[in-house]
Motif scaffolding. Structure first.
Motif, PDB file in Angstrom:
ATOM      1  N   ASP A 135     -17.813  14.595   7.577  1.00 55.90           N
ATOM      2  CA  ASP A 135     -17.092  13.232   7.221  1.00 55.90           C
ATOM      3  C   ASP A 135     -15.461  13.391   6.934  1.00 55.90           C
ATOM      4  OD1 ASP A 135     -16.943  10.988   5.391  1.00 55.90           O
ATOM      5  OD2 ASP A 135     -16.257  12.208   3.651  1.00 55.90           O
ATOM      6  N   LEU A 136     -14.906  12.336   7.079  1.00 52.07           N
ATOM      7  CA  LEU A 136     -13.442  12.596   7.207  1.00 52.07           C
ATOM      8  C   LEU A 136     -12.729  12.192   5.737  1.00 52.07           C
ATOM      9  CD1 LEU A 136     -13.114  10.792  10.719  1.00 52.07           C
ATOM     10  CD2 LEU A 136     -13.268  13.347  10.154  1.00 52.07           C
ATOM     11  N   ASP A 137     -12.778  10.950   5.450  1.00 49.96           N
ATOM     12  CA  ASP A 137     -11.935  10.538   4.343  1.00 49.96           C
ATOM     13  C   ASP A 137     -12.535  11.260   3.092  1.00 49.96           C
ATOM     14  OD1 ASP A 137     -10.559   8.690   5.704  1.00 49.96           O
ATOM     15  OD2 ASP A 137     -11.858   7.140   5.450  1.00 49.96           O
ATOM     16  N   ASP A 138     -11.449  11.794   2.465  1.00 46.97           N
ATOM     17  CA  ASP A 138     -11.627  12.646   1.150  1.00 46.97           C
ATOM     18  C   ASP A 138     -12.490  13.945   1.269  1.00 46.97           C
ATOM     19  OD1 ASP A 138     -10.411  11.030  -0.741  1.00 46.97           O
ATOM     20  OD2 ASP A 138     -12.172   9.749  -0.925  1.00 46.97           O
ATOM     21  N   THR A 139     -12.593  14.115   2.459  1.00 45.54           N
ATOM     22  CA  THR A 139     -13.201  15.624   2.930  1.00 45.54           C
ATOM     23  C   THR A 139     -12.241  16.260   3.455  1.00 45.54           C
ATOM     24  OG1 THR A 139     -15.487  14.712   3.039  1.00 45.54           O
ATOM     25  CG2 THR A 139     -15.029  16.942   4.358  1.00 45.54           C
ATOM     26  N   LEU A 140     -11.300  15.638   4.819  1.00 45.62           N
ATOM     27  CA  LEU A 140     -10.396  16.368   5.278  1.00 45.62           C
ATOM     28  C   LEU A 140      -9.105  15.901   4.508  1.00 45.62           C
ATOM     29  CD1 LEU A 140     -11.453  16.219   9.150  1.00 45.62           C
ATOM     30  CD2 LEU A 140     -12.064  17.729   7.361  1.00 45.62           C
ATOM     31  N   TRP A 141      -8.869  14.965   4.199  1.00 40.65           N
ATOM     32  CA  TRP A 141      -7.498  14.044   3.441  1.00 40.65           C
ATOM     33  C   TRP A 141      -8.181  13.372   2.498  1.00 40.65           C
ATOM     34  CZ3 TRP A 141      -8.657  13.281   8.953  1.00 40.65           C
ATOM     35  CH2 TRP A 141      -9.436  12.017   9.083  1.00 40.65           C
ATOM     36  N   PRO A 142      -7.222  13.055   1.370  1.00 41.83           N
ATOM     37  CA  PRO A 142      -7.346  12.238   0.469  1.00 41.83           C
ATOM     38  C   PRO A 142      -7.264  10.667   1.104  1.00 41.83           C
ATOM     39  CG  PRO A 142      -5.371  13.188  -0.076  1.00 41.83           C
ATOM     40  CD  PRO A 142      -6.067  14.017   1.355  1.00 41.83           C
ATOM     41  N   ILE A 143      -8.035   9.867   0.683  1.00 41.69           N
ATOM     42  CA  ILE A 143      -7.836   8.501   1.359  1.00 41.69           C
ATOM     43  C   ILE A 143      -7.185   7.614   0.444  1.00 41.69           C
ATOM     44  CG2 ILE A 143     -10.026   7.634   0.393  1.00 41.69           C
ATOM     45  CD1 ILE A 143      -8.418   6.722   3.838  1.00 41.69           C
ATOM     46  N   ALA A 144      -7.199   7.708  -0.667  1.00 47.76           N
ATOM     47  CA  ALA A 144      -6.520   6.653  -1.716  1.00 47.76           C
ATOM     48  C   ALA A 144      -5.039   6.500  -1.392  1.00 47.76           C
ATOM     49  CB  ALA A 144      -6.891   7.021  -3.029  1.00 47.76           C
ATOM     50  N   PRO A 145      -4.289   7.570  -1.436  1.00 50.80           N
ATOM     51  CA  PRO A 145      -2.732   7.351  -1.070  1.00 50.80           C
ATOM     52  C   PRO A 145      -2.650   6.774   0.654  1.00 50.80           C
ATOM     53  CG  PRO A 145      -3.479   9.729  -1.084  1.00 50.80           C
ATOM     54  CD  PRO A 145      -4.521   9.058  -1.647  1.00 50.80           C
ATOM     55  N   ILE A 186      -4.300   4.451   1.902  1.00 47.73           N
ATOM     56  CA  ILE A 186      -4.638   3.116   1.790  1.00 47.73           C
ATOM     57  C   ILE A 186      -3.484   2.559   1.074  1.00 47.73           C
ATOM     58  CG2 ILE A 186      -6.197   1.341   1.127  1.00 47.73           C
ATOM     59  CD1 ILE A 186      -7.388   2.685   3.459  1.00 47.73           C
ATOM     60  N   VAL A 187      -3.057   3.026   0.224  1.00 44.42           N
ATOM     61  CA  VAL A 187      -1.927   2.340  -0.743  1.00 44.42           C
ATOM     62  C   VAL A 187      -0.719   2.333   0.339  1.00 44.42           C
ATOM     63  CG1 VAL A 187      -0.141   2.895  -2.373  1.00 44.42           C
ATOM     64  CG2 VAL A 187      -2.526   3.336  -2.997  1.00 44.42           C
ATOM     65  N   ARG A 188      -0.329   3.390   1.087  1.00 42.96           N
ATOM     66  CA  ARG A 188       0.603   3.550   2.142  1.00 42.96           C
ATOM     67  C   ARG A 188       0.436   2.351   3.108  1.00 42.96           C
ATOM     68  NH1 ARG A 188       0.723   9.023   1.349  1.00 42.96           N
ATOM     69  NH2 ARG A 188      -0.586   9.384   3.269  1.00 42.96           N
ATOM     70  N   ALA A 189      -0.592   2.336   3.664  1.00 44.00           N
ATOM     71  CA  ALA A 189      -1.078   1.243   4.705  1.00 44.00           C
ATOM     72  C   ALA A 189      -1.000  -0.133   4.265  1.00 44.00           C
ATOM     73  CB  ALA A 189      -2.387   1.739   5.348  1.00 44.00           C
ATOM     74  N   GLU A 190      -1.169  -0.422   2.908  1.00 40.79           N
ATOM     75  CA  GLU A 190      -1.074  -1.770   2.570  1.00 40.79           C
ATOM     76  C   GLU A 190       0.400  -2.070   2.325  1.00 40.79           C
ATOM     77  OE1 GLU A 190      -3.558  -1.422  -1.072  1.00 40.79           O
ATOM     78  OE2 GLU A 190      -5.323  -2.319   0.047  1.00 40.79           O
ATOM     79  N   GLN A 191       1.062  -1.074   1.659  1.00 41.96           N
ATOM     80  CA  GLN A 191       2.462  -1.203   1.790  1.00 41.96           C
ATOM     81  C   GLN A 191       3.300  -1.744   3.058  1.00 41.96           C
ATOM     82  OE1 GLN A 191       3.610   2.512  -0.181  1.00 41.96           O
ATOM     83  NE2 GLN A 191       3.345   1.677  -2.219  1.00 41.96           N
ATOM     84  N   ALA A 192       3.016  -0.899   4.390  1.00 43.21           N
ATOM     85  CA  ALA A 192       3.465  -1.366   5.516  1.00 43.21           C
ATOM     86  C   ALA A 192       3.171  -2.484   5.910  1.00 43.21           C
ATOM     87  CB  ALA A 192       2.705   0.056   6.392  1.00 43.21           C
ATOM     88  N   LEU A 193       1.794  -3.104   5.643  1.00 45.74           N
ATOM     89  CA  LEU A 193       1.431  -4.324   5.812  1.00 45.74           C
ATOM     90  C   LEU A 193       2.155  -5.309   5.299  1.00 45.74           C
ATOM     91  CD1 LEU A 193      -0.586  -6.463   7.366  1.00 45.74           C
ATOM     92  CD2 LEU A 193      -2.127  -5.783   5.362  1.00 45.74           C
ATOM     93  N   ALA A 194       2.406  -5.146   3.786  1.00 48.68           N
ATOM     94  CA  ALA A 194       3.172  -6.034   3.036  1.00 48.68           C
ATOM     95  C   ALA A 194       4.591  -6.188   3.665  1.00 48.68           C
ATOM     96  CB  ALA A 194       3.214  -5.496   1.596  1.00 48.68           C
ATOM     97  N   ALA A 195       5.060  -5.027   4.222  1.00 55.10           N
ATOM     98  CA  ALA A 195       6.560  -5.128   4.484  1.00 55.10           C
ATOM     99  C   ALA A 195       6.609  -6.007   5.808  1.00 55.10           C
ATOM    100  CB  ALA A 195       7.029  -3.811   4.645  1.00 55.10           C
ATOM    101  N   TRP A 196       5.660  -5.765   6.649  1.00 53.61           N
ATOM    102  CA  TRP A 196       5.589  -6.521   7.608  1.00 53.61           C
ATOM    103  C   TRP A 196       5.414  -7.938   7.645  1.00 53.61           C
ATOM    104  CZ3 TRP A 196       2.329  -9.621  10.603  1.00 53.61           C
ATOM    105  CH2 TRP A 196       2.652  -9.566  12.141  1.00 53.61           C
ATOM    106  N   LEU A 197       4.527  -8.269   6.815  1.00 49.03           N
ATOM    107  CA  LEU A 197       4.290  -9.729   6.487  1.00 49.03           C
ATOM    108  C   LEU A 197       5.362 -10.378   5.671  1.00 49.03           C
ATOM    109  CD1 LEU A 197       0.443  -9.500   4.789  1.00 49.03           C
ATOM    110  CD2 LEU A 197       1.079 -10.467   7.162  1.00 49.03           C
ATOM    111  N   LEU A 198       6.100  -9.757   5.026  1.00 52.07           N
ATOM    112  CA  LEU A 198       7.323 -10.256   4.453  1.00 52.07           C
ATOM    113  C   LEU A 198       8.486 -10.519   5.569  1.00 52.07           C
ATOM    114  CD1 LEU A 198       8.715 -11.014   1.673  1.00 52.07           C
ATOM    115  CD2 LEU A 198       9.795  -8.569   1.851  1.00 52.07           C
ATOM    116  N   GLN A 199       8.353  -9.903   6.664  1.00 55.58           N
ATOM    117  CA  GLN A 199       9.372 -10.014   7.707  1.00 55.58           C
ATOM    118  C   GLN A 199       8.773 -11.266   8.611  1.00 55.58           C
ATOM    119  OE1 GLN A 199      10.564  -6.774  10.000  1.00 55.58           O
ATOM    120  NE2 GLN A 199      11.724  -8.181  11.451  1.00 55.58           N
ATOM    121  N   HIS A 200       7.506 -11.439   9.093  1.00 55.11           N
ATOM    122  CA  HIS A 200       6.785 -11.853   9.945  1.00 55.11           C
ATOM    123  C   HIS A 200       5.924 -13.287   9.430  1.00 55.11           C
ATOM    124  CE1 HIS A 200       7.918  -9.252  13.251  1.00 55.11           C
ATOM    125  NE2 HIS A 200       7.811  -8.280  12.333  1.00 55.11           N
TER     126      HIS A 200
END
Length: 244
Positions: free
Chosen positions: A11-21, A23-37
């Motif tokens: 398995d990958l998520d939460d086995t090799l790396w923690p997934i919660a942070p 997804i939070v960072r990815a959603e923040q990046a998406l929000a910043a992009w949407l704010l511009q575009h």
């Protein structure tokens, strides 16, 4: 416990790396992009509302339970439409999200342990998520990556485990599946006939989880991938139980 292991599925998520942070960072990046575009979409759908809509879309499309990519794109499509923005922005918006989704921070033990495991037996990634090992930089350690989206069904379905075993040219009993999720990884792999290893890392409180099933146990339980690598090294170095 020692037994032969010819290959390992991971398995990958939460086995090799923690997934919660991630997804939070990815959603923040998406929000910043949407704010511009697409500022109307960004205003209409702040982070909490976007997550709620994402869950709603998943509930409305149970046939897509194995396809997080499609769920996310449908969510973006609805966000843009309801805000009156251009639907052509779905793909570039998703690309921004997905790029950040693949910027993971590994558990401290993961990389060194993966090197050790890959030196012993073939590794295959088996995930319900949509992480891309090529983007993450780990594909060289794996024979292949099989995701629920590509397979058409998610863990704990036996078919995805059996498909991985077939590609590894191994019988299920010769393959060790390693993961953090009790139901998806351990119970699912057990019912598919694979050996199982539960990665039961300590939580923020310093405690490990209790195993909830009285009639079924993982073959192995470790609090790190390092401990699994130690076990596999010992199995190879012991003639009577060497992995074959």
């Amino acid at each position: 416990m020692s037994f032969p292991v010819r290959a390992i599925t991971l398995d990958l998520d939460d086995t090799l790396w923690p997934i919660a942070p991630v997804i939070v960072r990815a959603e923040q990046a998406l929000a910043a992009w949407l704010l511009q575009h697409a500022p109307r979409t960004a205003q209409r759908w702040p982070a909490a509302a976007m997550r709620e809509l994402r869950d709603q879309v998943a509930a409305e499309h149970p046939q897509l339970a194995h396809d997080f990519t499609r769920q996310r794109k449908l969510t973006l499509e609805r966000m843009l439409r309801e805000a009156g923005d251009d639907l052509a922005l779905v793909e570039p918006a998703f690309d921004v999200f997905f790029s950040a989704r693949c910027e993971v921070e590994h558990y401290e033990d993961s990389l060194a342990a993966l090197d050790r495991l890959a030196a012993r037996v073939p590794l295959a990634a088996l995930s319900n998520g949509n992480a891309d090992l090529k983007r993450i930089g780990l594909m060289h350690l794996f024979r292949f990556q099989l995701g629920a989206r590509e397979h058409g069904a998610a863990k704990p379905a036996a078919s995805i485990f059996h498909a991985a075993c077939a590609r590894l040219d191994c019988e299920p009993a010769q393959v060790l599946h390693v993961g953090d999720d009790i139901e998806l990884d351990v119970v699912g792999a057990h019912h598919a006939g694979l050996r199982t290893c539960w990665i039961n890392r300590c939580g923020d409180d310093g405690l490990r989880r209790d195993w909830p099933h009285a009639g079924l146990r993982p073959d192995l339980e470790f609090d790190s991938l390092t401990a699994l690598a130690d076990w596999l090294d010992a199995a190879h170095d012991t003639p009577d139980t060497a992995a074959a």
